[in-house]
Design an enzyme around this catalytic site. Structure first.
Site, PDB file in Angstrom:
ATOM      1  N   LYS A  13      -0.410 -11.838  11.697  1.00  0.00           N
ATOM      2  CA  LYS A  13      -1.013 -12.988  11.009  1.00  0.00           C
ATOM      3  C   LYS A  13      -0.888 -14.266  11.838  1.00  0.00           C
ATOM      4  O   LYS A  13      -1.848 -14.996  12.025  1.00  0.00           O
ATOM      5  CB  LYS A  13      -0.330 -13.237   9.651  1.00  0.00           C
ATOM      6  CG  LYS A  13      -0.397 -12.079   8.684  1.00  0.00           C
ATOM      7  CD  LYS A  13       0.308 -12.403   7.375  1.00  0.00           C
ATOM      8  CE  LYS A  13       1.798 -12.696   7.503  1.00  0.00           C
ATOM      9  NZ  LYS A  13       2.601 -11.545   7.972  1.00  0.00           N
ATOM     10  N   ARG A  88       2.627 -15.789  -0.970  1.00  0.00           N
ATOM     11  CA  ARG A  88       3.331 -14.525  -0.760  1.00  0.00           C
ATOM     12  C   ARG A  88       3.694 -13.872  -2.080  1.00  0.00           C
ATOM     13  O   ARG A  88       4.284 -12.795  -2.082  1.00  0.00           O
ATOM     14  CB  ARG A  88       4.620 -14.798   0.018  1.00  0.00           C
ATOM     15  CG  ARG A  88       4.632 -14.199   1.420  1.00  0.00           C
ATOM     16  CD  ARG A  88       5.972 -14.537   2.036  1.00  0.00           C
ATOM     17  NE  ARG A  88       6.276 -13.750   3.187  1.00  0.00           N
ATOM     18  CZ  ARG A  88       6.136 -14.165   4.438  1.00  0.00           C
ATOM     19  NH1 ARG A  88       5.601 -15.330   4.702  1.00  0.00           N
ATOM     20  NH2 ARG A  88       6.510 -13.393   5.425  1.00  0.00           N
ATOM     21  N   ARG A 127       9.207  -8.585  19.125  1.00  0.00           N
ATOM     22  CA  ARG A 127       8.747  -9.973  18.977  1.00  0.00           C
ATOM     23  C   ARG A 127       9.785 -10.931  19.561  1.00  0.00           C
ATOM     24  O   ARG A 127      10.979 -10.771  19.353  1.00  0.00           O
ATOM     25  CB  ARG A 127       8.518 -10.302  17.496  1.00  0.00           C
ATOM     26  CG  ARG A 127       8.245 -11.782  17.262  1.00  0.00           C
ATOM     27  CD  ARG A 127       7.476 -12.051  15.997  1.00  0.00           C
ATOM     28  NE  ARG A 127       8.231 -11.795  14.786  1.00  0.00           N
ATOM     29  CZ  ARG A 127       7.720 -11.950  13.558  1.00  0.00           C
ATOM     30  NH1 ARG A 127       6.461 -12.335  13.404  1.00  0.00           N
ATOM     31  NH2 ARG A 127       8.459 -11.688  12.507  1.00  0.00           N
ATOM     32  N   ARG A 160      14.288 -13.255  16.597  1.00  0.00           N
ATOM     33  CA  ARG A 160      14.666 -13.896  15.340  1.00  0.00           C
ATOM     34  C   ARG A 160      15.711 -13.049  14.616  1.00  0.00           C
ATOM     35  O   ARG A 160      15.635 -11.833  14.630  1.00  0.00           O
ATOM     36  CB  ARG A 160      13.428 -14.026  14.439  1.00  0.00           C
ATOM     37  CG  ARG A 160      12.694 -15.332  14.628  1.00  0.00           C
ATOM     38  CD  ARG A 160      11.309 -15.328  13.998  1.00  0.00           C
ATOM     39  NE  ARG A 160      11.283 -14.834  12.626  1.00  0.00           N
ATOM     40  CZ  ARG A 160      10.160 -14.733  11.909  1.00  0.00           C
ATOM     41  NH1 ARG A 160       9.001 -15.088  12.443  1.00  0.00           N
ATOM     42  NH2 ARG A 160      10.183 -14.272  10.678  1.00  0.00           N
ATOM     43  N   ARG A 171      12.413  -6.596   4.418  1.00  0.00           N
ATOM     44  CA  ARG A 171      11.225  -7.456   4.315  1.00  0.00           C
ATOM     45  C   ARG A 171       9.980  -6.638   3.993  1.00  0.00           C
ATOM     46  O   ARG A 171       9.085  -7.108   3.296  1.00  0.00           O
ATOM     47  CB  ARG A 171      11.049  -8.245   5.617  1.00  0.00           C
ATOM     48  CG  ARG A 171      12.124  -9.312   5.772  1.00  0.00           C
ATOM     49  CD  ARG A 171      12.174  -9.877   7.159  1.00  0.00           C
ATOM     50  NE  ARG A 171      10.962 -10.602   7.486  1.00  0.00           N
ATOM     51  CZ  ARG A 171      10.593 -10.901   8.720  1.00  0.00           C
ATOM     52  NH1 ARG A 171      11.332 -10.542   9.736  1.00  0.00           N
ATOM     53  NH2 ARG A 171       9.500 -11.571   8.924  1.00  0.00           N
TER      54      ARG A 171
HETATM   55  P1  ADP Z   1       6.557 -13.153   9.286  1.00  0.00           P
HETATM   56  O1  ADP Z   1       5.625 -13.955  10.155  1.00  0.00           O
HETATM   57  O2  ADP Z   1       7.345 -12.181  10.068  1.00  0.00           O
HETATM   58  O3  ADP Z   1       5.844 -12.503   8.122  1.00  0.00           O
HETATM   59  P2  ADP Z   1       7.384 -15.688   8.285  1.00  0.00           P
HETATM   60  O4  ADP Z   1       7.696 -16.533   9.441  1.00  0.00           O
HETATM   61  O5  ADP Z   1       6.043 -15.857   7.634  1.00  0.00           O
HETATM   62  O6  ADP Z   1       7.598 -14.166   8.679  1.00  0.00           O
HETATM   63  O7  ADP Z   1       8.474 -15.864   7.166  1.00  0.00           O
HETATM   64  C1  ADP Z   1       9.850 -15.727   7.436  1.00  0.00           C
HETATM   65  C2  ADP Z   1      10.631 -15.810   6.134  1.00  0.00           C
HETATM   66  O8  ADP Z   1      10.424 -17.099   5.536  1.00  0.00           O
HETATM   67  C3  ADP Z   1      10.235 -14.817   5.057  1.00  0.00           C
HETATM   68  O9  ADP Z   1      10.869 -13.568   5.201  1.00  0.00           O
HETATM   69  C4  ADP Z   1      10.683 -15.560   3.789  1.00  0.00           C
HETATM   70  O10 ADP Z   1      12.094 -15.465   3.623  1.00  0.00           O
HETATM   71  C5  ADP Z   1      10.366 -16.999   4.124  1.00  0.00           C
HETATM   72  N1  ADP Z   1       9.005 -17.374   3.668  1.00  0.00           N
HETATM   73  C6  ADP Z   1       7.958 -17.729   4.446  1.00  0.00           C
HETATM   74  N2  ADP Z   1       6.883 -18.021   3.708  1.00  0.00           N
HETATM   75  C7  ADP Z   1       7.256 -17.840   2.397  1.00  0.00           C
HETATM   76  C8  ADP Z   1       6.585 -17.963   1.139  1.00  0.00           C
HETATM   77  N3  ADP Z   1       5.293 -18.317   1.058  1.00  0.00           N
HETATM   78  N4  ADP Z   1       7.292 -17.697   0.018  1.00  0.00           N
HETATM   79  C9  ADP Z   1       8.597 -17.345   0.067  1.00  0.00           C
HETATM   80  N5  ADP Z   1       9.273 -17.203   1.209  1.00  0.00           N
HETATM   81  C10 ADP Z   1       8.624 -17.440   2.379  1.00  0.00           C
HETATM   82  P1  ADP Z   2       3.150 -12.001  11.597  1.00  0.00           P
HETATM   83  O1  ADP Z   2       2.831 -13.464  11.685  1.00  0.00           O
HETATM   84  O2  ADP Z   2       2.170 -11.239  10.748  1.00  0.00           O
HETATM   85  O3  ADP Z   2       4.561 -11.750  11.184  1.00  0.00           O
HETATM   86  P2  ADP Z   2       3.020 -12.020  14.529  1.00  0.00           P
HETATM   87  O4  ADP Z   2       1.713 -12.658  14.798  1.00  0.00           O
HETATM   88  O5  ADP Z   2       4.232 -12.827  14.725  1.00  0.00           O
HETATM   89  O6  ADP Z   2       3.005 -11.369  13.042  1.00  0.00           O
HETATM   90  O7  ADP Z   2       3.098 -10.669  15.379  1.00  0.00           O
HETATM   91  C1  ADP Z   2       4.247  -9.817  15.324  1.00  0.00           C
HETATM   92  C2  ADP Z   2       4.546  -9.288  16.726  1.00  0.00           C
HETATM   93  O8  ADP Z   2       3.511  -8.381  17.133  1.00  0.00           O
HETATM   94  C3  ADP Z   2       4.592 -10.365  17.807  1.00  0.00           C
HETATM   95  O9  ADP Z   2       5.545  -9.987  18.765  1.00  0.00           O
HETATM   96  C4  ADP Z   2       3.183 -10.355  18.397  1.00  0.00           C
HETATM   97  O10 ADP Z   2       3.180 -10.786  19.759  1.00  0.00           O
HETATM   98  C5  ADP Z   2       2.806  -8.882  18.277  1.00  0.00           C
HETATM   99  N1  ADP Z   2       1.379  -8.662  17.998  1.00  0.00           N
HETATM  100  C6  ADP Z   2       0.538  -9.458  17.267  1.00  0.00           C
HETATM  101  N2  ADP Z   2      -0.695  -8.924  17.196  1.00  0.00           N
HETATM  102  C7  ADP Z   2      -0.649  -7.742  17.882  1.00  0.00           C
HETATM  103  C8  ADP Z   2      -1.619  -6.705  18.174  1.00  0.00           C
HETATM  104  N3  ADP Z   2      -2.883  -6.763  17.719  1.00  0.00           N
HETATM  105  N4  ADP Z   2      -1.195  -5.642  18.910  1.00  0.00           N
HETATM  106  C9  ADP Z   2       0.092  -5.575  19.355  1.00  0.00           C
HETATM  107  N5  ADP Z   2       1.038  -6.509  19.120  1.00  0.00           N
HETATM  108  C10 ADP Z   2       0.682  -7.590  18.388  1.00  0.00           C
END
Ligand code: ADP
Ligand code: ADP
Ligand code: ZN
Length: 213
Positions: A13, A88, A127, A160, A171
């Protein structure tokens, strides 16, 4: 243009949201990034959020909603935004719908980036995040030019805390229980678009551009 990104943690995302923001000239709003910035700056909000984030749990809706509603008031949101990691939960989505309706606005698309759970652990363990600018990379799929150094700002890269395998599993459960119902919610609003998130970063983006025009 107002877009919501849906998908499991690690689906890509954030990676796609950044590219959308750049191409369409709207801000990329990541609640996770905002929480992490608060943790780094040791704010009250950061202290509260960290307790939940470290356990792989969601931050309570109340805290999250206060933060995001405040963010929407900033000037750069006038022409829209791409939301990454918000909403979320169903109550968050309902609060967003209500706020938009009251302002006479609406979302254009909810882009659901589909990646099976099997692929997620590999995505997350590889990541790496920049401690300075929040940029995200992957040691195999999206490596930096110089190992351990952010391409964008030269900052150092870290794994992270919540990307460790045991927290990732938690998660994913939380995602299936609390977040995946949003797929049906936005399908009901007629704005859901699925994309295959297992393709490479450029191909996924290409598919998204095909939807957004
Ligand atoms: P990822 O990109 O791996 O999905 P995020 O960076 O979006 O993770 O979020 C990291 C953490 O921050 C989540 O696991 C949650 O604890 C918190 N978080 C982020 N956005 C929200 C939301 N909209 N509602 C509740 N918790 C959130
Ligand atoms: P999210 O925001 O949904 O948690 P990220 O954008 O942070 O996800 O992506 C999670 C991990 O996967 C990162 O290390 C990113 O560089 C990698 N990644 C993202 N898109 C792709 C893809 N299409 N193929 C392979 N790896 C990806
Ligand atoms: Zn950086």
């Amino acid at each position: 243009m107002k877009i919501v990104m849906l998908g499991a943690p690690g689906a890509g995302k954030g990676t796609q949201a950044k590219k959308i923001a750049e191409k369409y000239g709207v801000p990329h709003i990541s609640t996770g990034d905002i929480f992490r910035a608060n943790i780094k700056n040791n704010t009250e909000l950061g202290k509260k959020a960290k307790e939940f984030m470290d356990q792989g749990l969601l931050v309570p809706d109340e805290l999250t909603l206060d933060l995001i509603m405040d963010r929407f008031k900033q000037d750069d949101c006038k022409n829209g935004y791409v939301l990454d990691g918000f909403p979320r939960t169903i109550p968050q989505a309902e609060a967003l719908t209500k706020a938009l309706t009251e302002a006479g606005e609406k979302l254009d698309y909810a882009i659901n980036v589909e990646v099976p759970d099997e692929n997620i652990v590999t995505r997350m363990s590889g990541r790496r995040a920049c401690i300075a600018c929040g940029g995200t990379y992957h040691i195999v799929f999206n490596p930096t030019k110089q190992e351990g150094v952010c391409d964008a700002c030269g900052g150092g890269l870290v794994l992270r805390d919540d990307d460790k395998p045991e927290t990732v599993a938690k998660r994913l459960t939380v995602y299936h229980d609390q977040t995946s119902p949003l797929i049906a919610y936005y399908k009901g609003q007629g704005i859901l678009k699925d994309v295959d998130g297992t393709k490479d970063v450029a191909e996924v983006f290409n598919d998204i551009v095909g939807i957004l025009g």
